[in-house]
Design a protein around this motif. Structure first.
Motif, PDB file in Angstrom:
ATOM      1  N   LEU A 142       0.638  -0.958   0.322  1.00 30.80           N
ATOM      2  CA  LEU A 142      -0.624  -0.033   0.284  1.00 30.80           C
ATOM      3  C   LEU A 142       0.268   1.287   0.108  1.00 30.80           C
ATOM      4  CD1 LEU A 142      -2.295  -1.043   2.390  1.00 30.80           C
ATOM      5  CD2 LEU A 142      -2.984  -1.610   0.038  1.00 30.80           C
ATOM      6  N   MET A 143       0.459   2.674  -0.342  1.00 26.78           N
ATOM      7  CA  MET A 143       0.987   3.665  -0.546  1.00 26.78           C
ATOM      8  C   MET A 143       0.146   4.986  -0.569  1.00 26.78           C
ATOM      9  SD  MET A 143       4.373   2.125  -2.244  1.00 26.78           S
ATOM     10  CE  MET A 143       5.162   3.599  -3.114  1.00 26.78           C
ATOM     11  N   PRO A 144       0.684   5.903  -0.242  1.00 23.08           N
ATOM     12  CA  PRO A 144      -0.013   7.244   0.028  1.00 23.08           C
ATOM     13  C   PRO A 144      -0.586   7.895  -1.132  1.00 23.08           C
ATOM     14  CG  PRO A 144       2.207   7.434   1.099  1.00 23.08           C
ATOM     15  CD  PRO A 144       2.327   6.256   0.089  1.00 23.08           C
ATOM     16  N   GLY A 145      -1.901   7.650  -1.032  1.00 20.74           N
ATOM     17  CA  GLY A 145      -2.965   8.245  -2.457  1.00 20.74           C
ATOM     18  C   GLY A 145      -3.842   7.213  -2.203  1.00 20.74           C
ATOM     19  N   ASP A 146      -3.223   5.663  -2.280  1.00 26.60           N
ATOM     20  CA  ASP A 146      -4.325   4.930  -1.847  1.00 26.60           C
ATOM     21  C   ASP A 146      -5.718   4.876  -1.089  1.00 26.60           C
ATOM     22  OD1 ASP A 146      -2.279   2.998  -3.771  1.00 26.60           O
ATOM     23  OD2 ASP A 146      -2.031   2.113  -2.060  1.00 26.60           O
ATOM     24  N   ILE A 147      -6.514   4.514  -1.810  1.00 22.76           N
ATOM     25  CA  ILE A 147      -7.682   4.831  -1.225  1.00 22.76           C
ATOM     26  C   ILE A 147      -8.919   3.215  -1.055  1.00 22.76           C
ATOM     27  CG2 ILE A 147      -8.394   6.793  -2.349  1.00 22.76           C
ATOM     28  CD1 ILE A 147     -10.455   6.766  -3.800  1.00 22.76           C
ATOM     29  N   ILE A 148      -9.357   3.346   0.084  1.00 25.70           N
ATOM     30  CA  ILE A 148     -10.292   1.837   0.601  1.00 25.70           C
ATOM     31  C   ILE A 148     -11.783   2.194   0.217  1.00 25.70           C
ATOM     32  CG2 ILE A 148     -10.204   0.008   1.406  1.00 25.70           C
ATOM     33  CD1 ILE A 148      -7.511   0.110   2.733  1.00 25.70           C
ATOM     34  N   TYR A 149     -12.737   1.143  -1.059  1.00 21.78           N
ATOM     35  CA  TYR A 149     -14.280   2.041  -0.904  1.00 21.78           C
ATOM     36  C   TYR A 149     -14.368   0.198   0.082  1.00 21.78           C
ATOM     37  CZ  TYR A 149     -14.821   5.619  -4.008  1.00 21.78           C
ATOM     38  OH  TYR A 149     -15.468   6.343  -4.457  1.00 21.78           O
ATOM     39  N   SER A 150     -15.022   0.703   1.633  1.00 19.77           N
ATOM     40  CA  SER A 150     -15.190  -0.069   2.233  1.00 19.77           C
ATOM     41  C   SER A 150     -16.599  -1.371   2.695  1.00 19.77           C
ATOM     42  CB  SER A 150     -14.460   0.345   3.538  1.00 19.77           C
ATOM     43  OG  SER A 150     -16.252   1.163   3.560  1.00 19.77           O
ATOM     44  N   GLY A 151     -17.261  -1.287   1.380  1.00 17.08           N
ATOM     45  CA  GLY A 151     -18.308  -1.982   0.784  1.00 17.08           C
ATOM     46  C   GLY A 151     -19.725  -1.129   1.396  1.00 17.08           C
ATOM     47  N   THR A 152     -20.681  -1.799   1.104  1.00 10.52           N
ATOM     48  CA  THR A 152     -21.757  -2.042   1.001  1.00 10.52           C
ATOM     49  C   THR A 152     -22.589  -3.038   2.091  1.00 10.52           C
ATOM     50  OG1 THR A 152     -23.655  -0.193  -0.182  1.00 10.52           O
ATOM     51  CG2 THR A 152     -22.509  -2.395  -0.990  1.00 10.52           C
ATOM     52  N   PRO A 153     -24.092  -1.758   2.164  1.00 11.71           N
ATOM     53  CA  PRO A 153     -24.882  -2.969   3.410  1.00 11.71           C
ATOM     54  C   PRO A 153     -25.696  -3.485   2.316  1.00 11.71           C
ATOM     55  CG  PRO A 153     -25.313  -0.742   4.107  1.00 11.71           C
ATOM     56  CD  PRO A 153     -23.963  -0.500   2.523  1.00 11.71           C
ATOM     57  N   GLU A 154     -27.322  -4.071   2.762  1.00 11.85           N
ATOM     58  CA  GLU A 154     -28.045  -4.618   1.885  1.00 11.85           C
ATOM     59  C   GLU A 154     -28.889  -3.634   1.108  1.00 11.85           C
ATOM     60  OE1 GLU A 154     -29.762  -4.234   6.070  1.00 11.85           O
ATOM     61  OE2 GLU A 154     -27.688  -4.939   5.044  1.00 11.85           O
ATOM     62  N   ASN A 155     -29.678  -4.047  -0.267  1.00 10.03           N
ATOM     63  CA  ASN A 155     -30.598  -3.500  -0.637  1.00 10.03           C
ATOM     64  C   ASN A 155     -29.898  -2.766  -1.573  1.00 10.03           C
ATOM     65  OD1 ASN A 155     -32.759  -4.664   0.864  1.00 10.03           O
ATOM     66  ND2 ASN A 155     -32.736  -3.219   2.816  1.00 10.03           N
ATOM     67  N   VAL A 156     -28.940  -2.783  -2.203  1.00 13.39           N
ATOM     68  CA  VAL A 156     -28.500  -2.612  -3.362  1.00 13.39           C
ATOM     69  C   VAL A 156     -29.743  -2.659  -3.965  1.00 13.39           C
ATOM     70  CG1 VAL A 156     -26.044  -2.694  -3.080  1.00 13.39           C
ATOM     71  CG2 VAL A 156     -27.863  -4.537  -4.174  1.00 13.39           C
ATOM     72  N   GLY A 157     -29.671  -2.008  -5.732  1.00 17.04           N
ATOM     73  CA  GLY A 157     -30.902  -2.316  -6.205  1.00 17.04           C
ATOM     74  C   GLY A 157     -30.236  -1.211  -7.244  1.00 17.04           C
ATOM     75  N   PRO A 158     -31.800  -1.128  -8.215  1.00 18.56           N
ATOM     76  CA  PRO A 158     -31.133  -0.034  -9.956  1.00 18.56           C
ATOM     77  C   PRO A 158     -31.758   1.061  -9.843  1.00 18.56           C
ATOM     78  CG  PRO A 158     -33.194  -1.557  -9.820  1.00 18.56           C
ATOM     79  CD  PRO A 158     -32.571  -1.351  -8.484  1.00 18.56           C
ATOM     80  N   VAL A 159     -30.906   1.873 -11.122  1.00 15.65           N
ATOM     81  CA  VAL A 159     -31.338   3.119 -10.767  1.00 15.65           C
ATOM     82  C   VAL A 159     -31.610   3.661 -12.257  1.00 15.65           C
ATOM     83  CG1 VAL A 159     -29.893   4.357  -8.735  1.00 15.65           C
ATOM     84  CG2 VAL A 159     -28.962   4.197 -11.170  1.00 15.65           C
ATOM     85  N   VAL A 160     -32.866   4.292 -12.939  1.00 16.63           N
ATOM     86  CA  VAL A 160     -32.883   4.834 -14.222  1.00 16.63           C
ATOM     87  C   VAL A 160     -32.792   6.374 -14.592  1.00 16.63           C
ATOM     88  CG1 VAL A 160     -34.550   3.552 -14.594  1.00 16.63           C
ATOM     89  CG2 VAL A 160     -35.241   5.147 -13.879  1.00 16.63           C
TER      90      VAL A 160
END
Length: 263
Positions: A225-243
């Motif tokens: 890992l290096m300076p400048g790295d970013i981490i998206y730490s996961g999402t809760p339930e109920n993902v879904g579509p958008v229009v």
């Protein structure tokens, strides 16, 4: 005459520096290499300053909330953490207080939202102990891991990499960074996402299977890992579509809201 004078001066300089020259040798002047064209550096604004955070890599953890893991067909009690990456220029910066236009991407008919806490690293290393991991965090932000779900699932069904479902232009909307020395660590707190005012995702950061510190430690086993790295730490339930026309409002307790409109 002028060329000969320059050669003599160059040779004299080399000789004065103790460089041995073969008889009749001429000094060679090597120009610095020049890039064919400029490539823009992706950055994220830092709240309260005129500085920006340069992005090196975007790491994302998959299925990091038990309920979301189950809705995606996995068993959170047995599955170790796994990660994927997005290109750094997938970032779409969203200002506090604005509703940013977010283009509906090509090739998909099932475009999904995933609200996530993002951690940005100021330092790194290999095999980082969990109890030292948060020392490497510069700050936190609200993020979205936008997903072309139909493409992701189709590639998965064919046992092929599903990068096309995750790693596309503007697939990583993000709010500005808030320094960790002002916010403290995010080990708990409400996280939610609403579409057109209707709450779709609602959970607590304490429900993450792997904490931010554990994610950093696990990632550092596989990557330096290096300076400048970013981490998206996961999402809760109920993902879904958008229009097109949908407005998404993302909330994480302790950070300003972040909002986009699908256009």
């Amino acid at each position: 005459m002028e060329q000969s004078r320059r050669e003599i001066l160059s040779l004299a300089a080399l000789a004065g520096a103790g460089v041995a020259l073969a008889p009749g040798a001429q000094a060679q002047v090597t120009a610095a290499p020049k890039a064919l064209f400029a490539v823009a550096q992706t950055t994220i604004p830092i709240v309260g300053t005129d500085q920006v955070f340069p992005v090196r890599r975007i790491y994302c953890i998959g299925r990091n909330y038990a309920a979301h893991s189950r809705e995606m067909g996995s068993d959170p009690n047995r599955e170790p953490p796994f990660f994927f990456q997005k290109p750094s220029d997938a970032i779409q910066n969203v200002k506090v207080g604005e509703v940013a236009d977010h283009p509906y991407p090509s090739l998909t008919k099932n475009y999904h939202y995933e609200v996530e806490l993002v951690a940005a690293l100021k330092s790194g290393g290999r095999n980082i102990p969990i109890d030292k991991a948060l020392e490497h965090v510069f700050g936190y932000a609200v993020g979205l891991d936008m997903t072309r779900r139909d493409l992701q699932r189709a590639m998965g069904d064919e046992k092929k990499p599903w990068e096309i479902g995750k790693s596309f232009d503007r697939s990583a909307p993000i709010g500005p960074l808030h320094p960790a020395d002002k916010t403290g660590p995010f080990e708990k707190g409400a996280i939610s996402l609403a579409v057109n005012g209707q709450v779709k995702q609602s959970s607590n950061l304490s429900n993450m299977i792997w904490s931010v510190a554990e994610q950093i430690s696990k990632l550092s086993e596989a990557f330096e890992l290096m300076p400048g790295d970013i981490i998206y730490s996961g999402t809760p339930e109920n993902v879904g579509p958008v229009v097109k026309g949908d407005v998404l409002l993302c909330k994480i307790e302790g950070l300003p809201d972040m909002s986009i409109k699908i256009v």
